[in-house]
Motif scaffolding. Sequence first.
Motif, mmCIF file in Angstrom:
data_model
loop_
_atom_site.group_PDB
_atom_site.id
_atom_site.type_symbol
_atom_site.label_atom_id
_atom_site.label_comp_id
_atom_site.label_asym_id
_atom_site.label_seq_id
_atom_site.Cartn_x
_atom_site.Cartn_y
_atom_site.Cartn_z
ATOM 1 N N LEU A 497 0.832 -1.199 0.000
ATOM 2 C CA LEU A 497 0.000 0.000 0.000
ATOM 3 C C LEU A 497 0.869 1.253 0.000
ATOM 4 O O LEU A 497 0.586 2.227 -0.713
ATOM 5 N N THR A 498 1.945 1.227 0.782
ATOM 6 C CA THR A 498 2.869 2.368 0.796
ATOM 7 C C THR A 498 3.526 2.562 -0.567
ATOM 8 O O THR A 498 3.652 3.692 -1.065
ATOM 9 N N ALA A 499 3.909 1.455 -1.198
ATOM 10 C CA ALA A 499 4.524 1.546 -2.522
ATOM 11 C C ALA A 499 3.535 2.082 -3.553
ATOM 12 O O ALA A 499 3.894 2.895 -4.422
ATOM 13 N N ARG A 500 2.283 1.668 -3.431
ATOM 14 C CA ARG A 500 1.276 2.155 -4.377
ATOM 15 C C ARG A 500 1.045 3.651 -4.200
ATOM 16 O O ARG A 500 0.899 4.387 -5.185
ATOM 17 N N LEU A 501 1.035 4.126 -2.965
ATOM 18 C CA LEU A 501 0.859 5.548 -2.716
ATOM 19 C C LEU A 501 2.008 6.351 -3.321
ATOM 20 O O LEU A 501 1.789 7.425 -3.894
ATOM 21 N N GLU A 502 3.197 5.847 -3.219
ATOM 22 C CA GLU A 502 4.340 6.528 -3.819
ATOM 23 C C GLU A 502 4.206 6.586 -5.344
ATOM 24 O O GLU A 502 4.533 7.605 -5.975
ATOM 25 N N GLU A 503 3.717 5.518 -5.960
ATOM 26 C CA GLU A 503 3.516 5.509 -7.404
ATOM 27 C C GLU A 503 2.485 6.553 -7.824
ATOM 28 O O GLU A 503 2.677 7.282 -8.807
ATOM 29 N N VAL A 504 1.399 6.638 -7.060
ATOM 30 C CA VAL A 504 0.342 7.591 -7.404
ATOM 31 C C VAL A 504 0.833 9.019 -7.222
ATOM 32 O O VAL A 504 0.513 9.913 -8.025
ATOM 33 N N GLN A 505 1.614 9.274 -6.173
ATOM 34 C CA GLN A 505 2.164 10.619 -5.990
ATOM 35 C C GLN A 505 3.124 10.987 -7.117
ATOM 36 O O GLN A 505 3.175 12.143 -7.559
ATOM 37 N N ALA A 506 3.872 9.998 -7.612
ATOM 38 C CA ALA A 506 4.750 10.252 -8.758
ATOM 39 C C ALA A 506 3.933 10.572 -10.006
ATOM 40 O O ALA A 506 4.295 11.464 -10.799
ATOM 41 N N LEU A 507 2.817 9.881 -10.193
ATOM 42 C CA LEU A 507 1.938 10.188 -11.324
ATOM 43 C C LEU A 507 1.361 11.585 -11.210
ATOM 44 O O LEU A 507 1.202 12.297 -12.211
ATOM 45 N N HIS A 508 1.055 11.996 -9.975
ATOM 46 C CA HIS A 508 0.517 13.345 -9.769
ATOM 47 C C HIS A 508 1.549 14.396 -10.172
ATOM 48 O O HIS A 508 1.210 15.401 -10.827
#
Length: 702
Positions: A497-508
């Motif tokens: 879940l933490t890794a997914r949040l980092e991916e989404v923030q990078a997409l943002h």
Amino acid sequence: MPSARTKKEPNSPTPPSDDPSPKDPSENSKIKRKRQSQSCDACRARKVRCARENPDDPKGSCKHCITLGIPCTYDYQPKKRGPPNLYLRRLQEAAAAAAAAQQENQNGTEHPQSPGSTSQGAASPTQSGLSSSAQVPSFLDQSLSPVSIHSAALPPSRYPIAADGFHSQFPPLSMSVPSSFGNSRMPETHGIGNGVSGRSPPHTEDLSQYGSPSEQFSTYPLHNWSYKQHQALSVLPPSAIPPLSYYYRPHRLEDVAPRDTILLIIALFFDFVYPLTPCVHKPSFMADVHSRREERDPLFFALVMSTVASTLVQVPRSYLPMERHAVRKLAQTCHEASRHISVASYDPPTSMHVVIRYFDCVYHFCEGHDATQHAAFGEAAHIAVTLRMHEESSYEGLDLIECEVRRRTFWLLFGADKSMSILLGRPICLRDEDTTCNFPRELDDEYITPSAYLPQPHGKTAIVSGLNYISRIFALLGEILVRIRVDKRSPPQGQFLTARLEEVQALHSRIVSALAHAPEPLRLKHAHSQTHLPAEYGGAGFRQAAFTEVKDFFDNPNASRANALNPFLVMQANLYVTQQLVRFVIEQYRDELITSLQGSVDERRVAEDREAVASDLLNILHSIPIQSIATNGPSLVHKVRFVASTLLDAVRKAETAPVSAARAHAFLWDFLSILSEIERNYLLDDDRDGATTDTGMPLMGN
């Protein structure tokens, strides 16, 4: 072993003997015994041996029937072994039908002629086709108009049908049917000069009840053609439906509309539609039009027709010297002409098929044919995949013009796929991980030749650069959508879940900076600061002024077209509105992940983020001339409506939402009413009120 020999010779003739008395009575009885010809019905049903007193008497009662006291009958008729002789049966049925037809013809000569038939009905196909040109305008009318309610029993050879041209016993096709979509009557039916007349009311007792080709093919899909007209007929000959190959032949543009009108519409396409959908190569396309390639290549004729149809539903009607119903009728006629030809030529597939289906998708989207629109998109996407347009390796060996047309068309489909996925909640068809195709070269068409790329002049931004930037934005949308749907099926936990949040923030971060390096003509010039919303953004005065400007744009032929003709202003609206849409989707999912990770989310921060999206979207819409926004068509309205409706729900639910957020959303809804007015003006049906459906597809390029 005499008994064995007698079994082998039961039917052999008995040799003559001088001794009339047999040596062995039992042997004599076996020799004289004959096979019983048929069992009675009762013994046959009981499957027992029928025992008659006298086997030679076929009507004698058997012992079993006498004992049981029942009548002994022999009514059973034995059947021939083996499968039924269908060939003989067909011959018998054909003979019976011919006899019935001959009898009806004899009866017809003894009575006055009925209103439903004419003296030409008995003529040969060729004679009927040549002598009744006024009654056989074009298309399938040749095969349908001679059919009347009294002619179902006539033999097929008496119909002047199109399929006759494909059989050796009939005259060639060119002798019995017109060689184009229309003959001398076509300009009256589909021409511009006569306003493209609408449907005439059906009559009951003349051939006009079967309508013109524009009436019989008035709606798509094709299975609807003349259903109502023919459902009362008992039996129609199978050849009344021509094969698809009947339509696949060259045609003249003049068969559909005056050539000058077609050329005017094509010019409008390159002025207003092409910047958003550059899926043809203008120099070669126009060279083919001027050389009348459509009269040699049926598929190119279909491409021209689809181009015209999609253009007519995307340009303001003030740009065309035609009434609204005439524009709609011509668009429908062009689409149907293209459809009839293209469905007969799928093999082998070409890039032209993909472009045609993409234009058809646009046409049906603007006309509100939701299911047909999605079917056209599905055809375009799957033909593109069949051609491996998503794989860069498939471009080896192609000429450069073909390469660029394929790349542009594929990325147009790629974006449309993502628009449908986010706005309609549909699965993704063209996945980013399956795509290795490069973006198109940022060159204008005049610098692309079949064998070489010519240098783009320094300081001149290519039109296709807008497509490249919008494709990058849609690629980011595809990435976030894939993650959202994978996580919905299997929610991430812990470190995942933490890794997914980092991916989404990078997409943002990537979506926020997606247009930071856009060329100068594509950069937005903000009318106001992004943190301040002027009071003039809302209110009755602003709305009234905007409505007046929209009305002038659509209704006044003398209104200024400078902003609408600026392709980069038109593309700015599409680029920046789509960017805010993707940003909004990413922020929404980021907040969901934070809630899952931390158990709660800062509602004030979420409200501020929503307010920022609304404010930025308003600034974008107010920084671009209304004519440039209107040129984008209804698809831009779908994107703004999606964001505005979601934002409004968030504001209503948030108890701590600041007053400024509600103000921003109110302004956004005011502007959305203006966009809805733009959407309404694109409708060509006067009976429709401009309400949108839940299934309308916002196309990617628009």
